[in-house]
Write a protein that holds these residues in place. Sequence first.
Motif: not given
Length: 135
Positions: A60-63, A48-51, A92-102
């Motif tokens: 940090i894992v970022n996704l 849904d948000l691309g590849v 605001e200008d993108a769908e979804g959530v960026n998550v940073r996991v320690s």
Amino acid sequence: MTRFDASDPQSRRSLYVDAIAAHRDRGSQFVTIEVDENATAENPEAADLGVPWLQFAEGIVNLDCTGDELERLKSLLSEFPAFSIDELTRPEDAEGVNVRVSATADSDRIAQFLDRVIRIVYAFPETTRVWVVEL
């Protein structure tokens, strides 16, 4: 590193460990892993948000993920007590959530986590091919 893709759980985890080691040896900014584009064609909901991609650097894992994927990620974290959500960003200008996991763990445990994210959070099958696209 001599290989950059893998398509079964054991090979993917080995690939992640090797990529993290190469990233650290090179002192690169981060390592980026992407799900094969053909797999996303077979699982359009997961794209849904691309590849789907994962980045790792400095513990940090970022996704990026959708709301449903975020809920699955939160559930998955119960299996990985050394991992926790560090930051959520909802542009605001993108769908979804960026998550940073320690990720306070060794490379093997990080590799296990990355593979479970591909399988559980993004809901891809066991045979999904992933690529290390940046070191």
